[in-house]
Design an enzyme around this catalytic site. Structure first.
Site: not given
Length: 574
Positions: A71, A245
């Site tokens: 991420d 997302e």
């Protein structure tokens, strides 16, 4: 009675009582701390892909961060680049890296390094800190790190600093639900938060939305009532896209761009892009989405890289855009043991929408360097990639940032010793949902060895020290020395879905010094030991690395090796 006698008499009575209970001897039934000292650790990575693709002049390896560094988010201030990654229940939280050129990176610490900033005490390994965003605001010369902490009621938080080299503030709790927030600062000084959230009414499994809020920079809080859904479901709601997302907002040539991950962080992962005239929408998707994905490719391709997505963009030193993102490098059994790693690609933004260059074809292990950049990843201080050897004797005044713990600070159980690093055993063991006395190093290759020299003599059956290979608290291997009756035993324990099995144990006669090693050749792992002056001997044969893979153990992290000690051992030799 003499005052001196009155003062001394209670001391004599207390001493008499103690001697009466213990016959003047130390109570051996009470556990005593028994502390292993680790004097040397060697990690060696040796993947075939790097041997078969040696670097030429002007090239560097991709991924830029090997091992479980997922991420990624990135920002820039002048010539300085800062990048952060998810850390879940690892402590300290949110590793942060610095670069001048997007190729050569140094870890400068962690954003959440104090217990006042992060409480993951009882969190499962895949709870904790999700998807941090980092953004520099030139309007007030301040860096912001915003993230979701799935633990201890923290929720969405933001921390700030004027200088990422000098630490970050305590967290400010933000008043909105959902996950994966990031902050966008507009030219006029206004600010916005975008994030993933649940829809008012879910139409299918995995249906999510992207929301935007106006952000009050003075109060460091979203402005009530300003929230708005700007993406419903994904690029095309009729196709029921899942898990929109990790949104990031950008501004270029007067237009606003919203880039998001879509498809879930697995085999259908991708990156998609939208455009608007306003930060509050409406956002129109590009006709060429996805702009990054590996999902349509041959599953049997060579040197497979998969799951690409969850990206962030930045302008590079050559005035060209680049994107950092996560992807995985499965082993020969298509298992993901090294976890989700950080990759980079150049981005072509010459047209209306940005597109990752070669982001829809099989990702290559090498990239060309930006013009004028020199590869320094093999030099001291820079984060290594490719095949490399890392040696640690713990003689430095500070512990390397790559060594982490779970759920609590490392300083709770480590202590510098004249012969290396001492671990003060906690009563918890590796399978408990609590802080343990384990110092972890991430697995960064599919083919690797990890060896540790240890001085340790267990005194009680609850004592054990050695090394672990851990995916999470319910899936791991323990390889260490313990005591049974009056004898010392070396054992290998496999924990699969909380079920513990002693694969092998061996009574050993030694004088405290022992070398322990784990080696992996893809999915095949071997554990071995060597007494002082002797060669290594295998214990337990060849075992599968299946329980160290995301697809078997679940969750979001990769495998880690740990230096381990406990005074609460429940692994009993056969």
């Amino acid at each position: 009675m003499n005052r001196k006698i009155l003062f001394i008499l209670p001391l004599f009575l207390a001493l008499f009582s103690f001697l009466g209970k213990n016959n003047g001897e130390i109570d051996e039934t009470k556990p005593k701390k028994n502390e292993p000292v680790f004097s040397k650790v060697v990690y060696n990575g040796n993947d075939d892909v790097y041997k078969e693709n040696p670097l030429k002049e002007g090239e560097f390896y991709n991924p830029i961060l090997q091992g479980t560094y997922p991420d990624p988010a990135i920002t820039r201030k002048e010539d300085d680049y800062y990048m952060v990654c998810s850390s879940f229940a690892m402590f300290p939280g949110v590793p942060i890296f610095h670069s001048k050129d997007l190729v050569n990176w140094k870890q400068i610490g962690h954003v959440l390094e104090r217990t006042s900033q992060l409480d993951v005490t009882n969190a499962g390994i895949s709870r904790g800190v999700y998807a941090p965003g980092i953004t520099y605001n030139p309007n007030n010369d301040t860096f912001y790190m915003i993230t979701t902490a799935i633990t201890a009621g923290m929720g969405n938080i933001v921390v700030k600093t004027k200088d990422p080299m000098k630490g970050w503030s305590d967290p400010i709790k933000l008043d909105f639900e959902g996950i994966d927030p990031s902050i966008f600062f507009d030219d006029d000084g206004s600010a916005y938060v975008v994030h993933n959230d649940a829809p008012k009414e879910a139409l299918y499994q995995g249906h999510r939305v992207i929301k935007v809020w106006e952000y009050d920079i003075e109060k460091d809080q979203v402005i009530p009532g300003t929230d708005k859904v700007i993406v419903n479901g994904g690029v095309d709601l009729a196709k029921q896209p899942i898990w929109i997302e990790a949104p990031h907002m950008y501004k270029k040539d007067g237009s606003y761009y919203l880039m998001c991950a879509e498809g879930g962080t697995g085999g259908w992962h991708s990156e998609v892009i939208f455009k608007s005239d306003s930060p509050k929408g409406p956002f129109i998707p590009s006709g060429n989405n996805p702009i990054l994905s590996q999902r349509h490719l041959n599953t049997n391709r060579e040197n497979k890289v998969d799951w690409a997505g969850h990206a962030d963009l930045v302008k590079g030193p050559d005035d060209k855009y680049y994107g950092v993102f996560l992807a995985v490098r499965p082993n020969e059994e298509n298992r993901v043991n090294t976890g989700r790693e950080t990759f980079i690609l150049p981005v072509d933004w010459s047209g209306e929408f940005p597109v990752f260059e070669n982001g829809l074809v099989p990702l290559e292990p090498k990239l060309e360097m930006p013009e004028g950049v020199e590869n320094k990843t093999t030099e001291e201080g820079y984060f290594p990639n490719g095949n490399f050897t890392y040696e640690e004797d713990f003689s430095a005044d500070t512990l390397d940032y790559r060594w982490i713990s779970l759920r609590a600070p490392r300083e709770n159980f480590i202590e510098k010793d004249k012969n290396g690093l001492k671990l003060n055993p906690l009563e918890t063991n590796i399978n408990e949902l609590a802080p343990t006395s384990t110092l972890f190093y991430r697995q960064q290759h599919n083919n690797f060895s990890f060896s540790a020299e240890m001085n340790y003599t267990p005194k009680f059956e609850k004592d054990l020290a050695g090394i672990v290979c851990l995916q999470n608290e319910n899936f791991n291997y323990v390889f260490g020395v313990t005591k049974k009756d009056k004898d010392y035993y070396l054992l290998l324990q496999r924990t699969e879905d909380s079920k513990k099995t002693i694969l092998a144990s061996k009574k050993i006669d030694y004088k405290g010094d022992l070398q322990l090693k784990v080696e992996a050749d893809g999915d095949q792992y071997k554990f071995s030991f060597a007494k002082e002056g002797e060669d290594f001997t295998n214990l337990g044969g060849t075992v599968s690395g299946d329980i160290l893979s995301t697809d078997v153990a679940g969750g979001f992290t990769g495998s880690m090796m740990g230096l381990y000690a406990t005074s609460g051992n429940n692994a009993v030799p056969n």
